[in-house]
Motif scaffolding. Structure first.
Motif, PDB file in Angstrom:
ATOM      1  N   LYS A 596       0.853  -1.186   0.000  1.00 13.78           N
ATOM      2  CA  LYS A 596       0.000   0.000   0.000  1.00 13.78           C
ATOM      3  C   LYS A 596       0.888   1.234   0.000  1.00 13.78           C
ATOM      4  O   LYS A 596       2.028   1.185   0.452  1.00 13.78           O
ATOM      5  N   ILE A 597       0.350   2.322  -0.485  1.00 12.59           N
ATOM      6  CA  ILE A 597       1.103   3.574  -0.495  1.00 12.59           C
ATOM      7  C   ILE A 597       0.672   4.428   0.683  1.00 12.59           C
ATOM      8  O   ILE A 597      -0.525   4.683   0.880  1.00 12.59           O
ATOM      9  N   LEU A 598       1.652   4.851   1.478  1.00  9.69           N
ATOM     10  CA  LEU A 598       1.420   5.775   2.571  1.00  9.69           C
ATOM     11  C   LEU A 598       1.857   7.174   2.130  1.00  9.69           C
ATOM     12  O   LEU A 598       2.566   7.327   1.143  1.00  9.69           O
ATOM     13  N   ILE A 599       1.427   8.170   2.863  1.00  8.54           N
ATOM     14  CA  ILE A 599       1.754   9.555   2.528  1.00  8.54           C
ATOM     15  C   ILE A 599       2.395  10.207   3.741  1.00  8.54           C
ATOM     16  O   ILE A 599       1.889  10.090   4.864  1.00  8.54           O
ATOM     17  N   GLN A 600       3.503  10.882   3.506  1.00 11.71           N
ATOM     18  CA  GLN A 600       4.131  11.651   4.568  1.00 11.71           C
ATOM     19  C   GLN A 600       4.163  13.122   4.174  1.00 11.71           C
ATOM     20  O   GLN A 600       4.307  13.470   3.001  1.00 11.71           O
ATOM     21  N   ALA A 601       4.017  13.992   5.173  1.00 11.89           N
ATOM     22  CA  ALA A 601       3.996  15.428   4.932  1.00 11.89           C
ATOM     23  C   ALA A 601       4.453  16.155   6.181  1.00 11.89           C
ATOM     24  O   ALA A 601       4.371  15.627   7.298  1.00 11.89           O
ATOM     25  N   GLN A 602       4.917  17.386   5.982  1.00 11.03           N
ATOM     26  CA  GLN A 602       5.362  18.189   7.110  1.00 11.03           C
ATOM     27  C   GLN A 602       4.166  18.740   7.865  1.00 11.03           C
ATOM     28  O   GLN A 602       3.223  19.276   7.286  1.00 11.03           O
ATOM     29  N   GLY A 603       4.205  18.596   9.181  1.00  8.11           N
ATOM     30  CA  GLY A 603       3.155  19.138  10.028  1.00  8.11           C
ATOM     31  C   GLY A 603       3.730  19.601  11.339  1.00  8.11           C
ATOM     32  O   GLY A 603       4.957  19.697  11.509  1.00  8.11           O
ATOM     33  N   ASP A 620      -5.677  34.008  30.523  1.00 11.68           N
ATOM     34  CA  ASP A 620      -4.485  34.313  29.734  1.00 11.68           C
ATOM     35  C   ASP A 620      -4.255  33.217  28.696  1.00 11.68           C
ATOM     36  O   ASP A 620      -4.434  32.026  28.977  1.00 11.68           O
ATOM     37  N   ARG A 621      -3.835  33.642  27.529  1.00  8.01           N
ATOM     38  CA  ARG A 621      -3.533  32.662  26.486  1.00  8.01           C
ATOM     39  C   ARG A 621      -2.373  31.786  26.934  1.00  8.01           C
ATOM     40  O   ARG A 621      -1.313  32.298  27.318  1.00  8.01           O
ATOM     41  N   PRO A 622      -2.559  30.467  26.901  1.00 13.24           N
ATOM     42  CA  PRO A 622      -1.476  29.594  27.384  1.00 13.24           C
ATOM     43  C   PRO A 622      -0.276  29.659  26.453  1.00 13.24           C
ATOM     44  O   PRO A 622      -0.410  29.859  25.247  1.00 13.24           O
ATOM     45  N   MET A 623       0.882  29.516  27.040  1.00  7.38           N
ATOM     46  CA  MET A 623       2.113  29.481  26.252  1.00  7.38           C
ATOM     47  C   MET A 623       2.224  28.109  25.599  1.00  7.38           C
ATOM     48  O   MET A 623       2.312  27.085  26.270  1.00  7.38           O
ATOM     49  N   THR A 624       2.175  28.124  24.294  1.00  9.13           N
ATOM     50  CA  THR A 624       2.249  26.865  23.558  1.00  9.13           C
ATOM     51  C   THR A 624       3.365  26.944  22.538  1.00  9.13           C
ATOM     52  O   THR A 624       3.857  28.021  22.195  1.00  9.13           O
ATOM     53  N   CYS A 625       3.746  25.810  22.042  1.00  8.40           N
ATOM     54  CA  CYS A 625       4.720  25.752  20.963  1.00  8.40           C
ATOM     55  C   CYS A 625       4.230  24.767  19.919  1.00  8.40           C
ATOM     56  O   CYS A 625       3.459  23.860  20.220  1.00  8.40           O
ATOM     57  N   LYS A 626       4.648  25.000  18.715  1.00  9.58           N
ATOM     58  CA  LYS A 626       4.343  24.059  17.633  1.00  9.58           C
ATOM     59  C   LYS A 626       5.653  23.471  17.153  1.00  9.58           C
ATOM     60  O   LYS A 626       6.477  24.156  16.552  1.00  9.58           O
ATOM     61  N   GLU A 627       5.828  22.233  17.440  1.00 13.99           N
ATOM     62  CA  GLU A 627       7.063  21.558  17.063  1.00 13.99           C
ATOM     63  C   GLU A 627       6.868  20.832  15.743  1.00 13.99           C
ATOM     64  O   GLU A 627       5.839  20.172  15.534  1.00 13.99           O
ATOM     65  N   PRO A 628       7.818  20.939  14.833  1.00 13.22           N
ATOM     66  CA  PRO A 628       7.690  20.229  13.555  1.00 13.22           C
ATOM     67  C   PRO A 628       7.569  18.723  13.780  1.00 13.22           C
ATOM     68  O   PRO A 628       8.220  18.154  14.669  1.00 13.22           O
ATOM     69  N   GLN A 629       6.729  18.107  12.993  1.00 16.09           N
ATOM     70  CA  GLN A 629       6.579  16.652  13.051  1.00 16.09           C
ATOM     71  C   GLN A 629       6.219  16.148  11.666  1.00 16.09           C
ATOM     72  O   GLN A 629       5.374  16.737  10.980  1.00 16.09           O
ATOM     73  N   THR A 630       6.836  15.078  11.266  1.00 15.31           N
ATOM     74  CA  THR A 630       6.454  14.436  10.014  1.00 15.31           C
ATOM     75  C   THR A 630       5.189  13.627  10.258  1.00 15.31           C
ATOM     76  O   THR A 630       5.160  12.751  11.136  1.00 15.31           O
ATOM     77  N   LEU A 631       4.152  13.950   9.522  1.00 14.19           N
ATOM     78  CA  LEU A 631       2.873  13.260   9.655  1.00 14.19           C
ATOM     79  C   LEU A 631       2.816  12.108   8.657  1.00 14.19           C
ATOM     80  O   LEU A 631       3.184  12.268   7.493  1.00 14.19           O
ATOM     81  N   THR A 632       2.335  10.962   9.115  1.00  7.11           N
ATOM     82  CA  THR A 632       2.178   9.797   8.245  1.00  7.11           C
ATOM     83  C   THR A 632       0.705   9.469   8.123  1.00  7.11           C
ATOM     84  O   THR A 632       0.022   9.236   9.120  1.00  7.11           O
ATOM     85  N   PHE A 633       0.227   9.451   6.888  1.00  5.31           N
ATOM     86  CA  PHE A 633      -1.168   9.139   6.591  1.00  5.31           C
ATOM     87  C   PHE A 633      -1.242   7.747   5.968  1.00  5.31           C
ATOM     88  O   PHE A 633      -0.445   7.415   5.086  1.00  5.31           O
ATOM     89  N   ILE A 634      -2.210   6.968   6.420  1.00  6.73           N
ATOM     90  CA  ILE A 634      -2.419   5.619   5.875  1.00  6.73           C
ATOM     91  C   ILE A 634      -3.783   5.563   5.193  1.00  6.73           C
ATOM     92  O   ILE A 634      -4.661   6.381   5.475  1.00  6.73           O
ATOM     93  N   PRO A 635      -3.987   4.623   4.268  1.00  2.00           N
ATOM     94  CA  PRO A 635      -5.331   4.455   3.700  1.00  2.00           C
ATOM     95  C   PRO A 635      -6.333   4.199   4.826  1.00  2.00           C
ATOM     96  O   PRO A 635      -6.132   3.310   5.656  1.00  2.00           O
ATOM     97  N   TRP A 636      -7.390   4.979   4.839  1.00  2.00           N
ATOM     98  CA  TRP A 636      -8.353   4.899   5.950  1.00  2.00           C
ATOM     99  C   TRP A 636      -8.948   3.510   6.111  1.00  2.00           C
ATOM    100  O   TRP A 636      -9.197   3.050   7.227  1.00  2.00           O
ATOM    101  N   PHE A 637      -9.168   2.790   5.000  1.00  2.00           N
ATOM    102  CA  PHE A 637      -9.786   1.469   5.117  1.00  2.00           C
ATOM    103  C   PHE A 637      -8.934   0.516   5.933  1.00  2.00           C
ATOM    104  O   PHE A 637      -9.428  -0.494   6.450  1.00  2.00           O
ATOM    105  N   SER A 638      -7.637   0.816   6.069  1.00  2.00           N
ATOM    106  CA  SER A 638      -6.717  -0.113   6.743  1.00  2.00           C
ATOM    107  C   SER A 638      -6.483   0.230   8.204  1.00  2.00           C
ATOM    108  O   SER A 638      -5.683  -0.428   8.872  1.00  2.00           O
TER     109      SER A 638
END
Length: 658
Positions: A596-603, A620-638
């Motif tokens: 099967k083909i998986l998909i990776q993308a920057q997130g 107060d707005r909480p102090m948050t960070c967004k850390e880069p992560q490679t996202l892996t998507f799989i076919p939903w049926f699986s």
């Protein structure tokens, strides 16, 4: 407009050898059918007993005991028989056929002298036949028997099951109708309508056509039949745990709130809706009934444009397994029953036959490659009844809005309609791949196969090959022994923006009519069509009226919808964001994702340090960070083939890392 010259693909002359769906057919043949036979005989450890075969043995006087199971338990057996029949077309199996013959003999032994056959009423409520059509599935069970009979006759030429079905259908024809002394009613769960149409096409008996038409046209007539029979029963009802006479009072639940030709929305129980409309579309095409055709068009358009999930799932709420309102498509509480998407495929098939429009095949493909495949695990022994688009397993045991949601597939169900339905659909794929007509052979799905179809006095033989939906190249080769003049109509999928076609090595440019490229010529052995259907990863956005999708995006490649799963991306998937500018990398899967083909993308992952120590709400707005992560998507049926975990299709989308 009406196509009365549509033929059904003879599955004895079609062999699926597709590297992807061919494996599913082998799985059904080698694993699913034997597993479900064990289930029907109560031999699956730690699973809900079926007792369905025992019910027939008791009814036949071959065994002592009492009826056990749902009021529609008989249908599990006949759907299994249908799966066996279509499987025998793909690969003969003497032992399996012998087992099926024995089951058919059992049904014959149980059948009453007048043709009636329903073990619930024969064993549990004798003398109460046809007294609760609104709730109790007698005609539904009859319909599945008729479908199995047609399949077994077409697969083997044997008439025993067909004769059982015709005796029962003749009995029903005597009981129901507009005449004096007949019951002026119709089923609470449509199914018999589509089955009678199939029985009519095989036998040529117009009584079956007329009976299907009667059931369709009587639905919604006033005074309302459900109310009449409810009063005759003294105000009793079957499903006492669903609230007082709920199925009876909610007429839209069964599409019975008004005459069908006046309706314009997909309403009520999703499976009932699409089963009914499958029969209506078939009836409209055969009879040339424009009012019924227009009803099909209206209800289809409402369903697909406003009430269908991206996965081809339908039925957005657990209560009533039903449609709700336009654009109400919640993800984590979606019902999206496996049977409903199978029914959607059936409805789409009949609409293709009537309209010759690729739009219907696009939806058929969407349902098949996503929800229908997703309804069964890769081992063939676990099943989803409900198919959510998002799961958070930590909440499921405690929040009753998720009572219908299972984070992993189940071995069997007390209400086991879905497993044999998936099996019979996957082994009958040839009926969906092609729509043979006198003027053209419509190619709807690019599933690898070899097939032969009659064209006048000649035969057209062809081979369709490729590795769809993972690769974009499809080849069609003509294998006919002698030249045949005919039209091949190739569906150009709606998701494909730049399809290319070559005929015998030369670029072919023709007009596309309703989503199909029509190529007419005298075909000779060795002729080749090369079809390229580019399938880059595409972002999909919801209509702004779907409030559940605001700010979110989904990924689709070809017909396959993708999702994030905890196994690849960690927990708390709601904190993941897909960058709007990220590129997509296609990667091969491994393990259970092999081939099967998986998909990776920057997130990005949004995080808080020690979030459990933070207040639940703060000014107060909480102090948050967004850390880069490679996202892996799989076919939903699986999804859910690697244990329990979170899953989601729709993901937040952002422009930059903040």
């Amino acid at each position: 407009m009406y196509q009365s010259d549509v033929m059904e693909t003879d599955l004895r002359k079609l062999t699926v050898n597709d590297p992807f769906l061919g494996e599913y057919q082998r799985l059904v043949r080698n694993v699913v059918i034997p597993y479900q036979w064990d289930a029907l005989n109560n031999r699956i450890p730690d699973a809900e007993p079926s007792h369905a075969i025992d019910n027939f043995r008791i009814a036949a006087g071959q065994q002592d005991g009492e009826f056990y199971g749902m009021v529609f338990q008989d249908s599990d057996v006949t759907k299994w028989l249908e799966a066996v029949a279509w499987s025998l077309c793909q690969k003969p199996d003497a032992e399996l056929e012998k087992t099926a013959d024995e089951v058919i003999d059992l049904l014959a032994a149980a059948q009453c002298e007048d043709g009636y056959l329903n073990t619930w009423y024969m064993l549990k409520e004798p003398g109460q036949r046809w007294t609760n059509l609104a709730e109790c599935h007698e005609l539904y069970c009859a319909g599945h028997l008729f479908e199995a009979a047609v399949a077994f006759f077409k697969a083997t030429g044997k008439r025993a099951l067909l004769e059982i079905a015709c005796r029962f259908a003749d009995h029903i024809h005597r009981v129901f109708g507009p005449g004096e002394g007949q019951i002026h009613g119709y089923p609470g769960h449509p199914e018999i309508e589509l089955a009678l149409m199939r029985l009519y096409e095989v036998t040529g008996n117009r009584n079956y056509l007329q009976l299907a038409n009667y059931f369709v046209e009587e639905r919604g007539a006033q005074p309302h039949f459900y109310d009449i029979e409810y009063q005759k029963r003294g105000g009793t009802y079957h499903w006492d745990n669903w609230g007082e006479a709920w199925m009876i009072k909610d007429k839209a639940y069964t599409h019975a709130h008004k005459p069908l030709v006046e309706q314009d929305e997909a309403v009520g129980h999703a499976v009932r809706s699409v089963y009914l409309m499958t029969g209506v579309a078939h009836l409209a095409r055969i009879s040339g009934d424009e009012a019924k055709r227009q009803a099909c068009l209206r209800i289809w358009n409402n369903m697909v444009q406003r009430r269908m999930y991206i996965t081809g799932g339908i039925g957005s709420q657990g209560i009533g397994e039903a449609f709700t309102s336009d654009y109400d498509l919640p993800n984590d509480t979606a019902y999206s029953e496996s049977c409903a998407s199978i029914g959607l495929m059936m409805f789409a098939r009949r609409m293709v036959e009537m309209e010759g429009d690729g739009h219907y095949a696009d939806v058929m493909e969407r349902a098949l490659y996503n929800t229908v495949l997703g309804g069964m695990s890769m081992d063939g022994k676990h099943f989803f009844y409900v198919n959510p688009l998002e799961t958070y397993p930590k909440a499921i045991p405690f929040n009753h809005i998720y009572d219908h949601i299972k984070p992993v597939r189940q071995r069997w169900f007390g209400c086991a309609c879905c497993p044999p339905n998936i099996a019979r659909t996957l082994v009958a794929l040839g009926h969906y791949i092609y729509t043979p007509r006198a003027d053209a052979l419509f190619i709807n799905l690019y599933v690898g196969n070899r097939m032969q179809v009659a064209v006048g006095e000649k035969n057209l033989d062809l081979t369709l090959s490729g590795n769809y939906p993972w690769q974009d190249n499809v080849e069609i080769t003509i294998d006919s022994a002698e030249p045949v003049e005919h039209t091949l109509a190739l569906r150009i999928p709606g998701w494909c923006e730049d399809a290319q076609v070559e005929l015998n090595g030369e670029r072919y440019c023709g007009e596309i009519d309703k989503g199909y490229l029509h190529i007419r010529r005298t075909w000779a052995a060795g002729d080749k069509i090369a079809l390229t259907l580019p399938m880059p990863v595409r972002r999909v956005y919801g209509n702004p009226l779907v409030r559940h999708l605001a700010g979110k995006v989904a990924l689709q490649r070809g017909p396959i919808v993708y999702c994030l799963e905890e196994a690849d991306n960690g927990s708390e998937l709601h904190n993941l964001t897909l960058d709007k500018n990220s590129t997509f990398v296609e990667v091969p899967g491994s393990g259970v994702m092999a081939n099967k083909i998986l998909i990776q993308a920057q997130g990005y992952r949004q995080g808080l340090s020690a979030p459990q120590d933070k207040p639940l709400y703060q000014f107060d707005r909480p102090m948050t960070c967004k850390e880069p992560q490679t996202l892996t998507f799989i076919p939903w049926f699986s999804w859910a083939n690697r244990g329990e975990g979170e899953m989601r299709i729709w993901v937040d989308e952002s422009h930059t890392c903040l």
